[in-house]
Design a protein around this motif. Structure first.
Motif, PDB file in Angstrom:
ATOM      1  N   LYS A  52     -31.153 -33.748  11.977  1.00 40.34           N
ATOM      2  CA  LYS A  52     -31.126 -33.290  10.594  1.00 40.34           C
ATOM      3  C   LYS A  52     -32.131 -32.139  10.463  1.00 40.34           C
ATOM      4  O   LYS A  52     -33.058 -32.021  11.262  1.00 40.34           O
ATOM      5  CB  LYS A  52     -31.509 -34.424   9.640  1.00 40.34           C
ATOM      6  N   ASN A  54     -34.473 -31.883   8.573  1.00 40.80           N
ATOM      7  CA  ASN A  54     -35.830 -32.390   8.337  1.00 40.80           C
ATOM      8  C   ASN A  54     -36.460 -32.963   9.606  1.00 40.80           C
ATOM      9  O   ASN A  54     -37.587 -33.448   9.579  1.00 40.80           O
ATOM     10  CB  ASN A  54     -35.840 -33.434   7.213  1.00 40.80           C
ATOM     11  N   THR A  56     -35.278 -35.533  11.545  1.00 39.24           N
ATOM     12  CA  THR A  56     -34.923 -36.913  11.876  1.00 39.24           C
ATOM     13  C   THR A  56     -33.497 -36.971  12.438  1.00 39.24           C
ATOM     14  O   THR A  56     -32.726 -36.028  12.301  1.00 39.24           O
ATOM     15  CB  THR A  56     -35.008 -37.821  10.634  1.00 39.24           C
ATOM     16  N   SER A  58     -30.884 -40.468  13.011  1.00 38.87           N
ATOM     17  CA  SER A  58     -30.652 -41.902  13.190  1.00 38.87           C
ATOM     18  C   SER A  58     -29.328 -42.137  13.910  1.00 38.87           C
ATOM     19  O   SER A  58     -28.524 -41.207  14.099  1.00 38.87           O
ATOM     20  CB  SER A  58     -30.614 -42.596  11.824  1.00 38.87           C
ATOM     21  N   ASP A  61     -26.643 -41.166  11.645  1.00 37.64           N
ATOM     22  CA  ASP A  61     -26.470 -39.709  11.604  1.00 37.64           C
ATOM     23  C   ASP A  61     -25.612 -39.233  12.778  1.00 37.64           C
ATOM     24  O   ASP A  61     -24.742 -38.368  12.622  1.00 37.64           O
ATOM     25  CB  ASP A  61     -27.822 -38.999  11.654  1.00 37.64           C
ATOM     26  N   GLU A 177     -42.261 -38.272  12.233  1.00 37.90           N
ATOM     27  CA  GLU A 177     -41.078 -38.978  11.739  1.00 37.90           C
ATOM     28  C   GLU A 177     -41.434 -39.905  10.585  1.00 37.90           C
ATOM     29  O   GLU A 177     -40.715 -39.978   9.589  1.00 37.90           O
ATOM     30  CB  GLU A 177     -40.426 -39.779  12.873  1.00 37.90           C
ATOM     31  N   ARG A 178     -42.557 -40.596  10.709  1.00 41.36           N
ATOM     32  CA  ARG A 178     -42.993 -41.491   9.623  1.00 41.36           C
ATOM     33  C   ARG A 178     -43.256 -40.689   8.348  1.00 41.36           C
ATOM     34  O   ARG A 178     -42.893 -41.119   7.252  1.00 41.36           O
ATOM     35  CB  ARG A 178     -44.247 -42.262  10.037  1.00 41.36           C
ATOM     36  N   VAL A 180     -41.922 -37.821   7.437  1.00 44.47           N
ATOM     37  CA  VAL A 180     -40.664 -37.353   6.857  1.00 44.47           C
ATOM     38  C   VAL A 180     -39.952 -38.488   6.134  1.00 44.47           C
ATOM     39  O   VAL A 180     -39.476 -38.327   5.004  1.00 44.47           O
ATOM     40  CB  VAL A 180     -39.751 -36.759   7.956  1.00 44.47           C
ATOM     41  N   ARG A 181     -39.892 -39.639   6.783  1.00 43.85           N
ATOM     42  CA  ARG A 181     -39.191 -40.773   6.168  1.00 43.85           C
ATOM     43  C   ARG A 181     -39.920 -41.253   4.913  1.00 43.85           C
ATOM     44  O   ARG A 181     -39.283 -41.664   3.930  1.00 43.85           O
ATOM     45  CB  ARG A 181     -39.034 -41.911   7.175  1.00 43.85           C
ATOM     46  N   LYS A 182     -41.233 -41.186   4.909  1.00 44.64           N
ATOM     47  CA  LYS A 182     -42.013 -41.559   3.727  1.00 44.64           C
ATOM     48  C   LYS A 182     -41.727 -40.603   2.578  1.00 44.64           C
ATOM     49  O   LYS A 182     -41.562 -41.019   1.418  1.00 44.64           O
ATOM     50  CB  LYS A 182     -43.507 -41.555   4.063  1.00 44.64           C
ATOM     51  N   LEU A 184     -39.002 -38.813   2.211  1.00 44.93           N
ATOM     52  CA  LEU A 184     -37.629 -39.052   1.767  1.00 44.93           C
ATOM     53  C   LEU A 184     -37.557 -40.254   0.849  1.00 44.93           C
ATOM     54  O   LEU A 184     -36.871 -40.231  -0.181  1.00 44.93           O
ATOM     55  CB  LEU A 184     -36.711 -39.256   2.984  1.00 44.93           C
ATOM     56  N   LYS A 185     -38.253 -41.317   1.227  1.00 43.59           N
ATOM     57  CA  LYS A 185     -38.257 -42.539   0.414  1.00 43.59           C
ATOM     58  C   LYS A 185     -38.893 -42.260  -0.947  1.00 43.59           C
ATOM     59  O   LYS A 185     -38.398 -42.725  -1.978  1.00 43.59           O
ATOM     60  CB  LYS A 185     -39.011 -43.651   1.133  1.00 43.59           C
TER      61      LYS A 185
END
Length: 203
Positions: A52, A54, A56, A58, A61, A177-178, A180-182, A184-185
């Motif tokens: 992606k 950003n 990431t 998965s 994805d 990665e953490r 980015v995911r934080k 996003l959340k």
């Protein structure tokens, strides 16, 4: 994270044809092409390394991207004969194919190959430093006889580049990665709060 428009290492031949077919599809879905590779493993395999925008990627994805690019590949049919399509993330010890990759992973250990001879050789190993729009400085981690500690490598001389797996790289990759995911959340939670507020106002 920059898009694929700043890629400095490109595929050739059939792999370049595949890249030209799938990149427009990928961009509409907010994916970034990292590398296309055709191998003879398990018959013939078309490997698409992507992420992606950003940074990431998965399992879900990978499945989404595979479903999206398969029809385009079926229409243009760039590969002769049957093949297996494999979509995956670039991994932690990823290829470096864009200027943004060198900026994002500055300070980390990498293997570099150039298309011309620089400082007496074409293959290098060292830490990425001082990234500019034109190139970067590589600080060698081991020195041979007559080697200089640092070598300036212009981007337009690169033929291949890849990060080397180290404890520092694993730590930093997981931290990125953490983060980015934080983010996003947090963005999703903010959107949900706004929706709830709008709903209350309507009531």
């Amino acid at each position: 994270m920059s898009g694929s428009d700043d890629r400095i290492i490109h595929e050739t031949g059939v792999e370049a044809h595949v890249a030209a077919i799938i990149e427009p599809v990928m961009q509409t879905l907010d994916f970034r092409l990292v590398r296309v590779r055709i191998t003879g493993q398990n018959g013939k395999t078309l490997q698409i390394f992507a992420e992606k925008t950003n940074g990431t990627m998965s399992v879900e994805d990978c499945e989404e991207l595979s479903r999206a690019i398969s029809p385009a590949l079926d229409v243009d049919d760039p590969i002769e004969g049957a093949y297996h399509l494999e979509v995956s993330s670039p991994g932690i010890d990823r290829p470096l194919i864009a200027k943004s990759d060198f900026r994002n992973w500055q300070g980390h250990l990498a293997k570099i190959e150039t298309s011309v001879i620089l400082s007496g050789r074409r293959k290098f190993r060292g830490y990425i430093e001082a990234v500019t729009d034109d190139g970067f400085t590589l600080k060698r981690d081991t020195l041979g006889y007559g080697d200089e500690v640092e070598v300036a490598i212009p981007f337009d001389t690169l033929s291949d580049a890849r990060l080397i797996l180290t404890d520092d790289l694993i730590r930093d990759a997981l931290a990125k990665e953490r983060a980015v995911r934080k983010a996003l959340k947090k963005g999703l939670d903010s959107d949900n709060d706004n929706d709830d507020t709008a709903g209350s106002a309507e009531d």
